[in-house]
Scaffold this active site. Structure first.
Site, short mmCIF file in Angstrom:
data_model
loop_
_atom_site.label_atom_id
_atom_site.label_comp_id
_atom_site.label_asym_id
_atom_site.label_seq_id
_atom_site.Cartn_x
_atom_site.Cartn_y
_atom_site.Cartn_z
CB SER A 60 67.27 79.95 104.82
OG SER A 60 65.91 80.42 104.29
CG ASP A 207 67.25 82.28 101.41
OD1 ASP A 207 68.43 81.70 101.82
OD2 ASP A 207 66.14 81.54 101.80
#
Length: 733
Positions: A60, A207
């Protein structure tokens, strides 16, 4: 002699062995959205202490910071990027308004609900798979990492790198060791429902924090001996803090990431180093606290200086030369020798190519390309518009700029609703409900068919077919027809003595030219006919019918950065009509109208200086040729459209100040306080001696910029002893 030589060989071998046995260090950067900016401070501290990084694994925001560092950016460069960033712009899909094509800017003025519904070709409503498609974020990553476009193997970066993502269909962890670096990073940070997933090789990716927020295992698989782990994960909220649905959703996400994070942290060994910056005061949206977050990471690294000292021991780093080369400025501006288009949308490759202004055989102009991509995306034909650089294997100086235009899966036709409400709190109100439907991409040149309808005090139906005449949409032809019906009052001493209902039908055609993204000029010919009848007043007053035929010239120029609460730019509208009996008009006369607004901002304070002027030349019926004035900031104190006349003038100064902090979430609800000062006049020509005289007016207001549009509460008064309270849901100016 042999003994001496033997001893020297042993010493050389030992030194060599010592050099080769220096531990390989892996850097692990966790996810955490805005809290990930603390990674930058950690990198600053590691650089100061001379710690050599041999491999980086990130998830991320950790993938963003780690990817930039692996690609050759120094910590202070990344810090400058973070501090100068307009995070609200990056964390949205809307291009800067200056880059939007002029025709799309006019959509802002038609109806007030900002978010249109996308309609697919089969007529179904197309819903997005993320609140944010990630266009601006993708463009940022492409710009910063353009020099890596030809590096498909992430082991060939200045520092070997891995990014972690999640296959949303299977829950499988995906580790990127090759591919297009900006795309891999974008996939790693695609927070479900917030950012649209990224499709790569048939997989729909989100993610990586869902499966591996602190990818220690990934770093170890890269052959490192020790890891430096930065954990910036969001802590769980206490029971008393869980009070809204947003809190529950955030807690659910945190639970997923913390569970896999704790499992990874449990694998740390005695020689590994864990850095946990003190970030309890900052949540995952605290992009406005970039300085403090970076400082927290730096201080946490300085606190471990004694443990990091052994990793800073001088030795020959095998990747040092590669890293130095990657940090040369020239590596980030490749020479472009060719441009190609990869396009699966409705419009032609030639149209897309027309918007790309990059000269051939010159270094890549990143700022110009960024503007061009924003303009392309602003056409509303694409889910994403991206670019990459490919290098010829035969000639390393030959670089091709590839434009990737991905069709809008949710549909390219748009249905838009709107409301306009005004109430003077004295029993007089105006209400209009409207909708527009725009069919895009009718042909390869990008023709459009726009139909707009409105019911309420002002009834309207307008339909226009907009046909570009060249691939750059510079020239166009636009036939149209229109129907409208509106109340017009006749006044004596500024008091109404009768109210007419004016109904009008018409059609026409315009030939025009766009002026970059800022404006357009149109020349047209049209005909209208209709009738006026008394609605309120003496019933013996005559009902009249009329015919109008005219030539018209219109010029529009718009560089405002925001149509509702601008901070800079100007808006200019100019029109001239010649009504002529040769075109079927009952009377020969001319009308001229000019409007201007100029926004100026000084710190938190904004002033909008402007006004308008309308003039009717020659004698003609006042009902058919009247302009309307009145309402908040249009001679405050009067109700909306209370004054009518063949001529008018208005000058005004509007001031406002934002009272709330900027939000970095997809939705922002700013509150403004402001005031206005106005001077105006309305009058008729010689056949009717009505003249309002010069009127001074002013108002104070509080405004909310909502997802529907501006909501305004105003109090206005003027020197004609008129006062009014206004509630306006609709256009602010």
């Amino acid at each position: 002699m042999r003994c001496i030589i033997f001893c020297l060989l042993i010493l050389i071998s030992t030194a060599s062995l010592g050099e080769n046995t220096h531990p390989k260090v892996g850097l692990v950067l966790s996810g955490g959205a805005a809290r990930g900016l603390a990674h930058i401070g950690v990198l600053k501290g590691l650089e100061e202490q001379g710690v050599h990084i041999d491999a980086i694994a990130g998830t991320s925001m950790g993938a963003v910071i780690g990817g930039l560092y692996a690609a050759g950016y120094k910590a202070d460069e990344i810090e400058r990027i973070a501090l100068d960033m307009d995070w609200q712009q990056v964390l949205s899909d809307q291009p800067p308004r200056k880059d939007i094509p002029f025709r799309r800017k006019q959509d802002d003025r038609d109806y007030l609900i900002k978010q249109p519904l996308s309609i697919r070709d089969d007529g179904t409503i197309g819903l997005p798979i993320g609140v944010i498609q990630g266009q601006n974020l993708s463009m940022l990553l492409e710009r910063l990492l353009v020099h890596t476009s030809n590096t498909r193997n992430f082991d060939k970066l200045a520092i070997p790198f891995r990014a972690v993502a999640t296959d949303i269909a299977t829950g499988e962890k995906i580790v990127f060791s090759k591919g297009h670096l900006p795309r891999a990073i974008r996939a790693s940070m695609a927070i479900p429902a917030v950012f649209a997933p990224v499709e790569i090789n048939g997989r729909l990716l989100v993610d990586g924090g869902m499966v591996d927020n602190i990818p220690i295992d990934v770093a170890r698989s890269m052959g490192v001996d020790r890891v430096i782990v930065i954990d910036i994960g969001t802590p769980l909220l206490k029971r008393k803090q869980l009070v809204t649905v947003v809190d529950i959703l955030n807690q659910s996400t945190t639970l997923m990431t913390r569970n896999n994070s704790e499992a990874q942290l449990a694998t740390l060994q005695v020689d590994d180093i864990l850095i946990q910056p003190p970030l309890a005061a900052y949540d995952s949206t605290a992009f406005g606290n970039a300085t403090e977050l970076i400082d927290a990471g730096y201080r946490a690294t300085q606190a471990l200086q004694s443990r990091l000292a052994e990793l800073g021991t001088s030795y020959t780093n095998p990747s040092a030369t590669t890293l130095t080369e990657a940090r040369l400025p020239g590596q980030r501006t490749p020479l472009i020798t060719n441009i190609t288009i990869q396009n699966d949308s409705k419009i032609s490759d030639d149209v897309i190519r027309r918007y790309i202004r990059q000269p051939l055989n010159e270094p890549l102009d990143l700022e110009r390309l960024q503007d061009d991509m924003s303009t392309l995306y602003g056409l509303n034909y694409f889910d994403r518009v991206e670019y990459s650089i490919t290098r010829s294997k035969e000639n390393t100086k030959s670089n091709t700029l590839v434009i990737h235009a991905i069709d809008k899966l949710s549909g390219t036709d748009f249905l838009r609703f709107g409301i306009n409400l005004s109430d003077d709190m004295r029993g007089d109100s105006a209400f209009n409900l409207g909708a527009s439907y725009r069919v895009n991409g009718i042909n390869a040149l990008g023709a459009e068919w726009l139909t707009r309808g409105q019911v309420g005090d002002h009834q309207e139906l307008y339909s226009e077919f907009y046909q570009p005449l060249d691939i750059g949409s510079r020239y166009f032809v636009a036939p149209y027809f229109t129907i409208d019906s509106q109340n017009i009052e006749t006044l004596v001493d500024n008091d109404p003595v009768a109210e007419y209902r004016r109904e009008r039908y018409g059609y026409g055609i315009n030939l025009g030219r766009q002026i970059n993204n800022s404006g357009e000029i149109r020349f047209g010919i049209g005909q209208r006919w209709g009738k006026t009848e008394v609605r309120v007043g003496d019933p013996s007053l005559p009902t009249d019918s009329f015919n109008e035929g005219f030539y018209e010239l219109k010029y529009s120029y718009d560089t405002l950065d925001n149509v509702d609460f601008p901070h800079e730019g100007e808006d200019i509208q100019l029109s001239f009509r010649q009504f002529d009996p040769s075109l079927g008009s009952d009377d020969r006369y001319q009308q001229f109208e000019f409007k201007i607004d100029k926004a100026l901002t000084f710190g938190p304070d904004t002033f909008v200086l402007g006004g308008s002027y309308g003039r009717t030349y020659n004698d003609v019926d006042t009902v058919t040729s009247s302009y309307l004035l009145g309402g908040a900031r249009h001679l405050s104190g009067y109700r909306e459209d209370a004054l009518s006349g063949q001529n008018y003038s208005l000058g005004r100064l509007v001031y406002y100040r934002r009272m709330t902090e900027r939000s970095f979430l997809p939705l922002d609800f700013p509150i403004y306080l402001g005031a206005s000062l106005e001077q105006g006049r309305v009058w008729n020509n010689n056949g009717d001696h009505y003249d309002s005289g010069s009127i001074t007016a002013g108002s104070v207001f509080v405004s909310f910029d909502t997802p529907l549009g501006p909501l305004n509460f105003s109090y206005g008064l003027n020197d004609d002893r008129q006062k009014a309270l206004y509630l306006n849901l609709g256009n602010n100016f």
